[in-house]
Design an enzyme around this catalytic site. Structure first.
Site, mmCIF file in Angstrom:
data_model
loop_
_atom_site.group_PDB
_atom_site.id
_atom_site.type_symbol
_atom_site.label_atom_id
_atom_site.label_comp_id
_atom_site.label_asym_id
_atom_site.label_seq_id
_atom_site.Cartn_x
_atom_site.Cartn_y
_atom_site.Cartn_z
ATOM 1 N N GLU A 100 31.111 -15.433 -37.531
ATOM 2 C CA GLU A 100 30.615 -14.185 -36.945
ATOM 3 C C GLU A 100 30.185 -14.401 -35.497
ATOM 4 O O GLU A 100 30.470 -13.588 -34.611
ATOM 5 C CB GLU A 100 29.417 -13.656 -37.742
ATOM 6 C CG GLU A 100 29.710 -13.337 -39.195
ATOM 7 C CD GLU A 100 29.493 -14.521 -40.127
ATOM 8 O OE1 GLU A 100 29.796 -15.673 -39.741
ATOM 9 O OE2 GLU A 100 29.018 -14.299 -41.242
ATOM 10 N N ASN A 123 34.790 -20.272 -38.269
ATOM 11 C CA ASN A 123 33.708 -21.257 -38.159
ATOM 12 C C ASN A 123 34.242 -22.560 -37.569
ATOM 13 O O ASN A 123 35.407 -22.930 -37.726
ATOM 14 C CB ASN A 123 32.981 -21.474 -39.485
ATOM 15 C CG ASN A 123 33.865 -21.806 -40.650
ATOM 16 O OD1 ASN A 123 35.022 -21.420 -40.699
ATOM 17 N ND2 ASN A 123 33.331 -22.524 -41.604
HETATM 18 N N1 THU Z 1 29.388 -19.972 -42.196
HETATM 19 C C1 THU Z 1 29.906 -18.972 -41.441
HETATM 20 O O1 THU Z 1 30.935 -19.136 -40.774
HETATM 21 N N2 THU Z 1 29.268 -17.788 -41.453
HETATM 22 C C2 THU Z 1 28.090 -17.540 -42.105
HETATM 23 O O2 THU Z 1 27.493 -16.492 -41.916
HETATM 24 C C3 THU Z 1 27.567 -18.531 -43.046
HETATM 25 C C4 THU Z 1 28.188 -19.865 -42.984
HETATM 26 C C5 THU Z 1 30.047 -21.277 -42.170
HETATM 27 C C6 THU Z 1 29.249 -22.336 -41.475
HETATM 28 C C7 THU Z 1 29.777 -23.598 -42.104
HETATM 29 O O3 THU Z 1 30.901 -24.029 -41.347
HETATM 30 C C8 THU Z 1 30.248 -23.161 -43.475
HETATM 31 O O4 THU Z 1 30.264 -21.746 -43.476
HETATM 32 C C9 THU Z 1 29.352 -23.642 -44.590
HETATM 33 O O5 THU Z 1 28.046 -23.292 -44.364
#
Ligand code: THU
Length: 131
Positions: free
Chosen positions: A55, A42
């Protein structure tokens, strides 16, 4: 299915997460039908809505390298139970394979194995030009 290489790739990607605002690091790894693995983490931004999830980052890596057929995805986060993908990521995965195998993991080794159809049973569909 040997999940280990995908889990390892997702854990490494997670270590590269840029998540200074939420503090919630996520890693993802996709396996293509040819057996290649693409990972992502992320990536947050001070303008919160610009965040890219792990993802979607992995999908972007794979598509950029010319791959569009995905068989499995692993998501790793430090949460109990293992974190589920957000709606944007579910739709992004469904774009390429609505039945992709999904393994959700946390750092303690807890796992939940699903299909995308379990998480998104009725994805958005439309036929361009049919309005
Ligand atoms: N996040 C992801 O990387 N994947 C997901 O499917 C849900 C949320 C991340 C986004 C953000 O940086 C952190 O988790 C908190 O929401």
């Amino acid at each position: 299915m040997d999940w280990q290489p995908l889990i390892a790739a997702a854990r490494i990607a997670r270590e590269h997460a840029y998540a200074p605002y939420s503090g919630f690091a996520v890693g993802a790894a996709l396996q293509t039908d040819s057996g290649e693995i693409f990972s992502g983490c992320n990536l947050e931004n001070r303008s919160y809505g610009m965040t890219i999830c792990a993802e979607r980052s992995a999908v972007a890596q794979a598509v950029t390298a010319g791959h569009r057929r995905f068989e499995a995805v692993v998501v790793v986060a430090d949460s109990a139970p293992p974190a589920r993908p957000c709606g944007l990521c579910l739709d992004t995965l469904a774009e390429f394979n609505p039945e992709i195998r999904v393994l959700l993991c946390n750092l303690e080794g807890e796992r939940e194995e699903l299909r995308l159809t379990d998480l998104l049973p009725q994805p958005f569909r439309f036929s361009p030009g049919s309005s």
